[in-house]
Design a protein around this motif. Structure first.
Motif, PDB file in Angstrom:
ATOM      1  N   PRO A 403      25.835  35.337  33.449  1.00  0.00           N
ATOM      2  CA  PRO A 403      25.933  36.478  34.134  1.00  0.00           C
ATOM      3  C   PRO A 403      27.079  37.229  34.167  1.00  0.00           C
ATOM      4  O   PRO A 403      28.350  36.487  33.530  1.00  0.00           O
ATOM      5  CB  PRO A 403      25.616  36.280  35.510  1.00  0.00           C
ATOM      6  N   SER A 404      27.264  38.458  34.260  1.00  0.00           N
ATOM      7  CA  SER A 404      28.526  39.283  34.289  1.00  0.00           C
ATOM      8  C   SER A 404      29.082  39.977  35.610  1.00  0.00           C
ATOM      9  O   SER A 404      28.107  40.639  36.428  1.00  0.00           O
ATOM     10  CB  SER A 404      28.745  40.108  32.920  1.00  0.00           C
ATOM     11  N   ASN A 405      30.195  40.304  35.772  1.00  0.00           N
ATOM     12  CA  ASN A 405      30.624  41.316  36.807  1.00  0.00           C
ATOM     13  C   ASN A 405      30.532  42.521  36.355  1.00  0.00           C
ATOM     14  O   ASN A 405      30.550  42.952  35.223  1.00  0.00           O
ATOM     15  CB  ASN A 405      32.116  40.773  37.256  1.00  0.00           C
ATOM     16  N   PHE A 406      30.347  43.403  37.260  1.00  0.00           N
ATOM     17  CA  PHE A 406      30.500  44.855  37.100  1.00  0.00           C
ATOM     18  C   PHE A 406      31.814  45.196  36.218  1.00  0.00           C
ATOM     19  O   PHE A 406      32.776  44.864  36.613  1.00  0.00           O
ATOM     20  CB  PHE A 406      30.274  45.857  38.143  1.00  0.00           C
ATOM     21  N   ASN A 407      31.141  45.887  35.158  1.00  0.00           N
ATOM     22  CA  ASN A 407      32.446  46.493  34.266  1.00  0.00           C
ATOM     23  C   ASN A 407      33.403  45.086  33.653  1.00  0.00           C
ATOM     24  O   ASN A 407      34.362  45.561  33.309  1.00  0.00           O
ATOM     25  CB  ASN A 407      33.309  47.321  34.774  1.00  0.00           C
ATOM     26  N   ASP A 408      32.431  43.976  33.637  1.00  0.00           N
ATOM     27  CA  ASP A 408      33.311  43.071  33.418  1.00  0.00           C
ATOM     28  C   ASP A 408      34.737  42.816  33.975  1.00  0.00           C
ATOM     29  O   ASP A 408      35.666  42.226  33.300  1.00  0.00           O
ATOM     30  CB  ASP A 408      33.717  43.066  31.650  1.00  0.00           C
ATOM     31  N   ASN A 409      34.908  42.747  35.208  1.00  0.00           N
ATOM     32  CA  ASN A 409      36.055  42.774  35.989  1.00  0.00           C
ATOM     33  C   ASN A 409      36.175  41.428  36.578  1.00  0.00           C
ATOM     34  O   ASN A 409      35.241  40.956  37.194  1.00  0.00           O
ATOM     35  CB  ASN A 409      36.121  43.956  37.160  1.00  0.00           C
ATOM     36  N   TYR A 410      37.098  40.345  36.019  1.00  0.00           N
ATOM     37  CA  TYR A 410      37.227  39.268  36.407  1.00  0.00           C
ATOM     38  C   TYR A 410      38.679  38.822  37.182  1.00  0.00           C
ATOM     39  O   TYR A 410      39.509  39.626  36.479  1.00  0.00           O
ATOM     40  CB  TYR A 410      36.933  38.214  35.343  1.00  0.00           C
ATOM     41  N   ALA A 411      38.794  37.865  37.943  1.00  0.00           N
ATOM     42  CA  ALA A 411      40.155  37.752  38.402  1.00  0.00           C
ATOM     43  C   ALA A 411      40.805  36.857  37.559  1.00  0.00           C
ATOM     44  O   ALA A 411      42.038  36.913  37.600  1.00  0.00           O
ATOM     45  CB  ALA A 411      39.869  37.252  39.954  1.00  0.00           C
TER      46      ALA A 411
END
Length: 689
Positions: A403-411
Motif C-alpha cells: 500500500p502507499s500513502n497519498f501522493n507517496d508522502n512518507y515521514a
C-alpha cells in the motif's frame, strides 16, 4: 303395521313440502331483497367521484414539509387511449371476472369469508376493481365487516350508475403508481417517457404490479422486487387466457429503460427524506400501505427544515453540472434524530436515494474505528510506528501487498498516532491493523452501528469494504456522544385522521464504548483541522479548517471512486459522500474537495444559531503538552507541543531531550515505541522492502 308406515310416509311428505315452501319463500325474500338493494342503489344516483385525503409530513418544528396525495386525477385519458396490455394486465392481476359481476364476486367473497373465519381475522380480502375504486373514493382501509358492507354498497352504486368501461377508466386514471404519478398516463410518462397507449407488454405488466404497494413495488426503489411482481402479473395474464407462456416469458426477460420523466414536483423540503419515511412506514413501522395511500395521516418527522435547506443549498452550490453525484446525512448524536438528508443532486432527475441505499468504500474515513480499537488494546496518542514505503506479506505469506500513502508522502521516520490520524498515514494504519488482529477494527465498527459486512482482510484498515453513508453518520455518533450507539430515528409519531396515535418512538441509545477512549478518539480527529501539526505533509483538513468556527472533529477518506468527509460537533454528525454512480473514477485534483467543502459549509451554517460547544471531558482524562512528532513531553528546550489527552496513568512521562550542542537534531523517540516496532517485525514477518 301398514297404518304406521302410511303415517311415516305422510309425515315425510309434509316435511318435504314444508322444506320446499320455506326454500321458495327464502328465494322470494332473497330475490326481493336483491331487487330492493339494487333499486335502492339505483335510486341513490351516481355517487360523487371524490378523492382521498392528504397525508401531511411535519418537520421537527411541526411545520408542514410535504404532502402525499392519493387519487389526484392527472392526465385523464379515455379507455380507448390506454394500451390494451394495460387493461388486460390490470384485470388479470386485480379482478379476472370484472366484466361478469355486479361489483362483487360471490366466489371470491365466499372463499375470503371462509379463510377469515378460520384465521379469526380480516387478513384476506376479496375486493373487485369496482370495490377498490369505491374504497379509494369514499372509505378508509380498515379491515372490518362494516367497512366491507359499505364498500359493497358503494360498489353497487357505481355498477348501477356507470357502465363497466367507465368504472375501469376511472380506476386507471386515479390509481396511484408511486413517485407522484397518479393515473396510468402520468405513470407511463414518468417511468417510460411515453403515453399510455404506446406501452409494450413488458412495460404494461411492470406498471400494473405497482398499485398493490407503490413504495414497495416501485422499480426505482427495488428493481428486483418489482421484477418479481411483474412475473406474478404476467403469469396471471397467462392464467386469464390473454397471453401464452412464451409471450409472458419474453416480456419478463425484456430489458426496461426507465427515464424518470414527468415526475410530480416534490416538496421543496427533503424529498429524499420523505421517500425514506414512506419506506420506513411500510417496512419497519408496519403501517398498511393501503392505509397510507388512503391518506389522512399526520406524520411527525425528525427533519429540521432549516438544516435541510442548508444541506440542499450547499449541495447545489458546490456540485458541478456533470454526472458527479453526492449524498449527505446529518444526525443528532444525542438522540439519533436524522436532521437533514440529501440522496442525490436532483430528486426529479434521479430519485435513487444514495444516502440510504448506496454502499461505497469509505477509504480512510474508516480509520477511526481501527484507532479506537488500538486505544482499547494499549495504544495511546503518543504511540509511534515507522512511516516508510513498506511491503507486507499477507495471506499467511502467500501474497505480498504494497500500500502507499497519498501522493507517496512518507515521514521516513517514526510518527505518533496523533500524526497518523491527522496525516491519514496508510502505513501506520496497516501496521496497526495487522498488529491488533484483522478482526478488531470490523468488530468495533459493527459495535457502533455499521451493519454492512466488513470481513477481516488486511486492506480493511484502508476502508475497502462497502458501507452506507447513513451508516457512517450513525457509527461516528458514538464518538460524539461519549460512546453510545444510537438508532437512527426518522419518525416521531404517526396520527390518523381520527386523531389516534398509530405509532410513536423515543430515542434509543446504548453505551458501547468507554467514554474516555471515545473522547481521546475525538481529540485525535480534531487533529485533521490543526495546521500546527503540519510536518512532512499537511493535515488533511487544511483546505476547510478556515470555514469552521467551532470545535469539530472528523475524518476524510478517498478511494479511486469515492470522496468522503465525516465530521461532527457535540450537536451534529454529518456524513458526506461524492462520486459517480457508474464505475467512473474520480479526478481527485478537481473533484476531491467537494465532500469536504459541502461538509464544512453545511456544518458551520446549519449550527449558526446554536452555541459553539466543546466536547465534554469525562473523568479520568488528563491533558499534557506533548511534542506531536515524538510523543514526549515538551520542555523549555523542546517547546513544540500540542495539548493532547490521555487516560490517566497512560500519559507520557519522558521529556524531550535537549538539542545537541552542534545544532544537529537529536532522535527522541520513546524506546517503548521502538520496541513495539521491532516486535511487529519479528512476530508477524510482514514487512520487507
Amino acid at each position: 303395521m301398514e297404518v304406521v308406515i302410511n303415517r311415516r310416509v305422510r309425515r315425510r311428505r309434509r316435511l318435504v313440502r314444508l322444506f320446499f315452501r320455506l326454500l321458495l319463500l327464502s328465494l322470494v325474500l332473497a330475490a326481493g331483497s336483491a331487487v330492493a338493494l339494487l333499486s335502492y342503489t339505483k335510486m341513490q344516483g351516481p355517487p360523487p367521484l371524490n378523492v382521498a385525503q392528504t397525508t401531511i409530513f411535519y418537520g421537527v418544528d411541526n411545520s408542514p414539509i410535504g404532502q402525499h396525495h392519493q387519487g389526484e386525477n392527472r392526465h385523464w385519458v379515455s379507455l380507448s387511449a390506454i394500451d390494451s396490455d394495460v387493461i388486460d394486465a390490470t384485470i388479470s392481476i386485480e379482478d379476472r371476472r370484472f366484466y361478469r359481476h355486479l361489483g362483487f364476486d360471490v366466489n371470491r367473497i365466499g372463499g375470503a369469508v371462509v379463510a377469515n373465519l378460520r384465521a379469526g381475522s380480516m387478513a384476506q380480502g376479496a375486493s373487485t376493481l369496482t370495490q377498490q375504486y369505491a374504497r379509494n373514493l369514499y372509505l378508509s382501509h380498515d379491515k372490518t365487516w362494516k367497512r366491507k358492507w359499505n364498500e359493497l354498497l358503494y360498489a353497487l352504486r357505481l355498477e348501477m350508475n356507470y357502465d363497466k368501461d367507465q368504472i375501469l377508466e376511472g380506476y386507471l386514471n386515479t390509481v396511484y403508481y408511486g413517485h407522484g404519478a397518479y393515473g396510468i398516463e402520468a405513470a407511463a410518462r414518468h417511468y417510460f417517457g411515453k403515453s399510455a397507449n404506446n406501452l409494450t407488454l413488458a412495460e404494461a405488466s411492470m406498471l400494473s404490479g405497482i398499485p398493490k404497494g407503490p413504495s414497495y413495488y416501485s422499480p426505482l426503489f427495488d428493481l428486483e422486487r418489482a421484477k418479481q411482481r411483474q412475473a406474478v402479473v404476467l403469469q396471471s395474464m397467462v392464467t386469464n387466457g390473454v397471453l401464452n407462456q412464451v409471450e409472458a416469458d419474453e416480456a419478463h426477460a425484456e430489458p426496461l429503460d426507465f427515464v424518470y420523466d414527468e415526475l410530480e414536483s416534490p416538496s421543496t423540503v427533503g424529498p429524499y427524506f420523505q421517500d425514506a419515511v414512506e419506506r420506513i412506514l411500510a417496512e419497519d413501522v408496519g403501517i398498511d400501505p393501503a392505509l397510507f395511500e388512503a391518506g389522512g395521516l399526520k406524520v411527525y418527522t425528525t427533519l429540521d427544515p432549516k438544516m435541510q435547506k442548508e444541506a440542499e443549498y450547499w449541495v447545489e452550490r458546490e456540485m458541478p453540472d456533470t454526472n458527479l453525484q453526492t449524498a449527505l446525512v446529518a444526525m443528532d448524536p444525542r438522540t439519533g434524530d436524522v436532521k437533514a438528508l440529501v440522496g442525490g443532486k436532483d430528486y426529479v432527475e434521479s430519485p435513487f436515494n444514495r444516502a440510504i441505499q448506496s454502499r461505497r468504500q469509505p477509504g480512510s474515513s474508516f480509520k477511526p474505528f481501527l484507532y479506537y480499537a488500538a486505544l482499547e488494546n494499549g495504544y495511546t496518542p503518543a504511540s509511534t510506528l515507522l512511516s516508510e514505503p513498506t511491503t507486507f506479506q499477507v495471506d499467511d505469506g502467500r501474497d505480498r501487498w504494497t500500500p502507499s500513502n497519498f501522493n507517496d508522502n512518507y515521514a521516513n521516520d517514526f510518527i505518533t498516532l496523533l500524526q497518523a490520524m491527522a496525516f491519514s498515514d496508510n502505513i501506520y494504519a496497516v501496521k496497526t491493523h495487522l498488529y491488533l488482529g484483522t478482526d478488531k477494527a470490523g468488530e468495533l465498527a459493527q459495535r457502533v452501528g455499521v451493519e454492512s459486512p466488513l470481513g477481516t482482510r488486511p486492506s480493511l484498515a484502508l476502508g475497502t469494504s462497502n458501507v452506507g453513508i447513513a451508516e457512517l453518520a450513525r457509527a461516528y455518533s458514538a464518538f460524539a456522544n461519549g460512546g453510545k450507539k444510537v438508532e437512527p430515528r426518522f419518525i416521531r409519531k404517526v396520527v390518523d385522521a381520527d386523531g389516534d396515535v398509530l405509532y410513536e418512538s423515543e430515542p434509543e441509545l446504548l453505551q458501547v464504548l468507554d467514554p474516555k477512549l471515545a473522547y481521546i478518539t475525538t481529540d485525535l480527529m480534531k487533529g485533521m483541522f490543526d495546521p500546527y501539526l503540519n510536518a512532512h505533509t499537511s493535515v488533511t483538513g487544511r483546505s476547510v479548517a478556515h470555514l469552521i468556527n467551532r470545535p469539530v472533529a472528523g475524518k476524510s477518506g478517498s478511494t479511486d471512486w469515492d470522496s468522503w468527509m465525516v465530521g461532527y460537533t457535540p450537536q451534529l454528525v454529518t456524513s458526506v459522500w461524492v462520486g459517480y454512480d457508474s464505475e467512473l473514477k474520480l479526478n481527485h485534483a478537481t473533484e476531491g474537495q467537494h465532500a469536504k467543502n459541502i461538509w464544512a459549509n453545511f456544518t458551520e451554517h446549519a449550527l449558526k444559531d446554536q452555541p459553539a460547544l466543546d466536547f465534554p471531558k469525562p473523568e479520568g482524562i488528563v491533558e499534557v503538552k506533548m511534542n506531536p512528532a515524538n510523543g514526549l513531553l515538551a520542555t523549555e528546550d523542546c517547546p513544540t507541543h500540542r495539548v493532547t489527552y490521555f487516560v490517566e496513568g497512560t500519559e507520557p512521562t519522558q521529556e524531550c531531550p535537549k538539542p545537541a550542542a552542534n545544532g544537529e537534531e537529536v532522535e527522541a523517540i520513546d524506546e517503548d515505541s521502538h520496541e513495539k516496532e521491532r516486535f511487529i517485525d519479528r512476530f508477524f514477518k510482514w514487512f520487507g522492502h
